[in-house]
Design an enzyme around this catalytic site. Structure first.
Site, PDB file in Angstrom:
ATOM      1  N   THR A  21       3.121  -3.021   3.854  1.00  0.00           N
ATOM      2  CA  THR A  21       2.805  -4.426   4.136  1.00  0.00           C
ATOM      3  C   THR A  21       1.746  -5.021   3.206  1.00  0.00           C
ATOM      4  O   THR A  21       1.340  -6.156   3.401  1.00  0.00           O
ATOM      5  CB  THR A  21       2.312  -4.598   5.598  1.00  0.00           C
ATOM      6  OG1 THR A  21       1.059  -3.907   5.746  1.00  0.00           O
ATOM      7  CG2 THR A  21       3.324  -4.093   6.596  1.00  0.00           C
ATOM      8  N   TYR A  50      -5.908  -5.266   3.814  1.00  0.00           N
ATOM      9  CA  TYR A  50      -4.786  -6.171   3.601  1.00  0.00           C
ATOM     10  C   TYR A  50      -4.924  -7.471   4.410  1.00  0.00           C
ATOM     11  O   TYR A  50      -4.185  -8.418   4.179  1.00  0.00           O
ATOM     12  CB  TYR A  50      -3.436  -5.527   3.963  1.00  0.00           C
ATOM     13  CG  TYR A  50      -3.106  -4.218   3.294  1.00  0.00           C
ATOM     14  CD1 TYR A  50      -3.801  -3.759   2.180  1.00  0.00           C
ATOM     15  CD2 TYR A  50      -2.064  -3.432   3.782  1.00  0.00           C
ATOM     16  CE1 TYR A  50      -3.475  -2.550   1.594  1.00  0.00           C
ATOM     17  CE2 TYR A  50      -1.732  -2.230   3.188  1.00  0.00           C
ATOM     18  CZ  TYR A  50      -2.450  -1.788   2.094  1.00  0.00           C
ATOM     19  OH  TYR A  50      -2.108  -0.583   1.516  1.00  0.00           O
ATOM     20  N   TYR A 211       3.113   4.937  -2.364  1.00  0.00           N
ATOM     21  CA  TYR A 211       3.082   3.466  -2.381  1.00  0.00           C
ATOM     22  C   TYR A 211       3.629   2.994  -3.725  1.00  0.00           C
ATOM     23  O   TYR A 211       3.689   3.765  -4.681  1.00  0.00           O
ATOM     24  CB  TYR A 211       1.713   2.897  -2.035  1.00  0.00           C
ATOM     25  CG  TYR A 211       0.568   3.000  -3.031  1.00  0.00           C
ATOM     26  CD1 TYR A 211       0.532   2.229  -4.191  1.00  0.00           C
ATOM     27  CD2 TYR A 211      -0.523   3.818  -2.764  1.00  0.00           C
ATOM     28  CE1 TYR A 211      -0.537   2.287  -5.067  1.00  0.00           C
ATOM     29  CE2 TYR A 211      -1.603   3.888  -3.641  1.00  0.00           C
ATOM     30  CZ  TYR A 211      -1.599   3.114  -4.799  1.00  0.00           C
ATOM     31  OH  TYR A 211      -2.658   3.182  -5.672  1.00  0.00           O
ATOM     32  N   SER A 296       9.139  -5.068   1.430  1.00  0.00           N
ATOM     33  CA  SER A 296      10.052  -6.168   1.150  1.00  0.00           C
ATOM     34  C   SER A 296       9.891  -7.201   2.233  1.00  0.00           C
ATOM     35  O   SER A 296       9.582  -6.880   3.371  1.00  0.00           O
ATOM     36  CB  SER A 296      11.500  -5.673   1.111  1.00  0.00           C
ATOM     37  OG  SER A 296      12.344  -6.777   0.893  1.00  0.00           O
ATOM     38  N   LYS A 303      16.979  -3.498   4.739  1.00  0.00           N
ATOM     39  CA  LYS A 303      18.082  -2.650   5.246  1.00  0.00           C
ATOM     40  C   LYS A 303      18.535  -1.688   4.159  1.00  0.00           C
ATOM     41  O   LYS A 303      18.803  -0.514   4.412  1.00  0.00           O
ATOM     42  CB  LYS A 303      19.263  -3.536   5.657  1.00  0.00           C
ATOM     43  CG  LYS A 303      19.059  -4.250   6.976  1.00  0.00           C
ATOM     44  CD  LYS A 303      20.351  -4.960   7.352  1.00  0.00           C
ATOM     45  CE  LYS A 303      20.193  -5.733   8.629  1.00  0.00           C
ATOM     46  NZ  LYS A 303      21.210  -6.779   8.765  1.00  0.00           N
TER      47      LYS A 303
END
Ligand code: A2P
Length: 349
Positions: A21, A50, A211, A296, A303
């Site tokens: 995220t 973040y 990451y 994303s 997906k």
């Protein structure tokens, strides 16, 4: 979707893929996380730095109160910020993260980065708003780790680990710890395969999380996402690097860096398996026992990124992919003035 799991050295299980995220901004993240949970992601990776824990907490809480999920179905990871890198900082920032996330424990708490910034009373910390900040030259991993262990013993986190530490720094922790780190989160992708560190972690029963597993597409020319922009007015040198790490607002494009997903070798393997380039590089991680944490905001790509458990790369593919490792590091924090002089700067070589 049934996502395979790995077992940490604490005996806890962790999904074989996570949802990253960093740099996904608040407005986008609320919808994106909803998509991610629907797509089957259960390991959610965030950090105090973040500044998106509150949104994540809100969405997770909604799913739990609506009975769509139980807390124990989730694997929530957050991280101690660089300005929390001192013993008292651990409980201070862990408790704030728990409050933001609306949970009474996290599944894994990581030290985000081995070097430190001096903490101040100002909230939010100036590192998050444009400075000024001061390096902490006395970051002491062992005293911080003791506090990490304490928080695990008190139940506020189920496992503890490290991020962006180099081998020597990890070794030092291992030599003096009562509880071994469970995980190491590092930049890892086809151009930076981190073989030495991955082997070292395997020997020490530490699971590696990748990451930027797609090659930092949000930083390189491969970026296709709207909203991120080249800035002509970077903040002061110290903050630029932390912004690059996490804050989309000030993100600097690195158009000079190569795009992993456009690599012809990866494209060839993708074609062979009728999969996308992203699926190939993520599957490569999984077959190495590494947990990728792709980011994303797009439902289709989320997906796609989790749909990697129905095929296998063969020996020939693995041999070809191994050849791509040329040590390209996208996030070395070197833009920040003075950083390489810090005793705990991890990427000295
Ligand atoms: P988007 O959010 O529009 O999908 P990294 O963590 O390596 O920086 O990668 C994140 C970037 O990669 C984001 O810009 C994201 O854009 C993009 N991305 C994520 N999944 C895919 C994919 N399957 N194919 C291409 N780009 C992707």
């Amino acid at each position: 979707m049934n996502i395979p799991v790995l077992t940490l050295n604490t005996g806890k299980i962790i999904p074989a893929i996570g949802y990253g995220t960093a740099r996904v901004n608040d407005g986008e993240l609320e919808t994106a996380l909803d998509f991610a949970l629907k797509a089957g992601y259960r390991y959610i990776d965030t950090a105090y730095y973040y500044q998106n824990e509150k949104v994540i907490g809100k969405v997770l809480n909604e799913w739990i109160t609506q009975g769509k999920l139980r807390r124990e179905d989730l694997f929530i990871v957050t991280k101690l910020p660089p300005f929390g890198n001192y013993p008292e900082g651990v409980v201070k920032y862990l408790k704030q993260s728990l409050k933001n996330l609306q949970v009474n424990y996290v599944d894994l708490y990581l030290i985000n980065i081995p070097f430190g910034i001096k903490d101040v009373e100002t909230v939010p910390h100036p590192a998050l708003t444009g400075g000024p900040v001061e390096w902490d030259l006395k970051t002491d991993h062992l005293s911080i780790w003791k506090e990490m262990e304490k928080q695990m013993n008190s139940g506020l986190t189920k496992s503890i680990g490290l991020s962006n530490f180099n081998k020597a720094q990890i070794e030092m922790v291992l030599q003096h710890c009562s509880i071994k780190p469970s995980c190491l989160q590092i930049e890892l992708h086809a151009y930076l395969q981190q073989n030495e560190l991955v082997d070292f972690c395997k020997k020490n029963d530490i699971i590696v999380m990748a990451y930027s597993p797609l090659g930092s597409r949000s930083v390189t020319s491969g970026n296709a996402k709207q909203g991120l922009r080249k800035t002509n007015k970077p903040l002061d040198e110290v903050l630029r690097i932390f912004n690059m790490l996490c804050l989309s607002k000030y993100l600097i494009f690195r158009v000079d860096l190569p795009d992993v997903l456009s690599n012809p070798m990866i494209q060839k393997i993708a074609k062979k398996h009728s999969k996308t380039e992203a699926q190939i590089v993520l599957r490569f991680d999984v077959q190495r026992g590494v947990i990728p944490i792709p980011k994303s905001s797009n439902e289709g790509r989320m997906k796609e990124n989790i749909d990697i458990f129905d095929f296998e790369l063969d020996e020939e593919d693995l041999t070809d992919l191994k050849l791509l490792d040329d040590g390209t590091r996208f996030l070395d924090f070197k833009d920040a003035e003075g950083i390489e002089d810090l005793p705990e700067y991890p990427f000295a070589n």
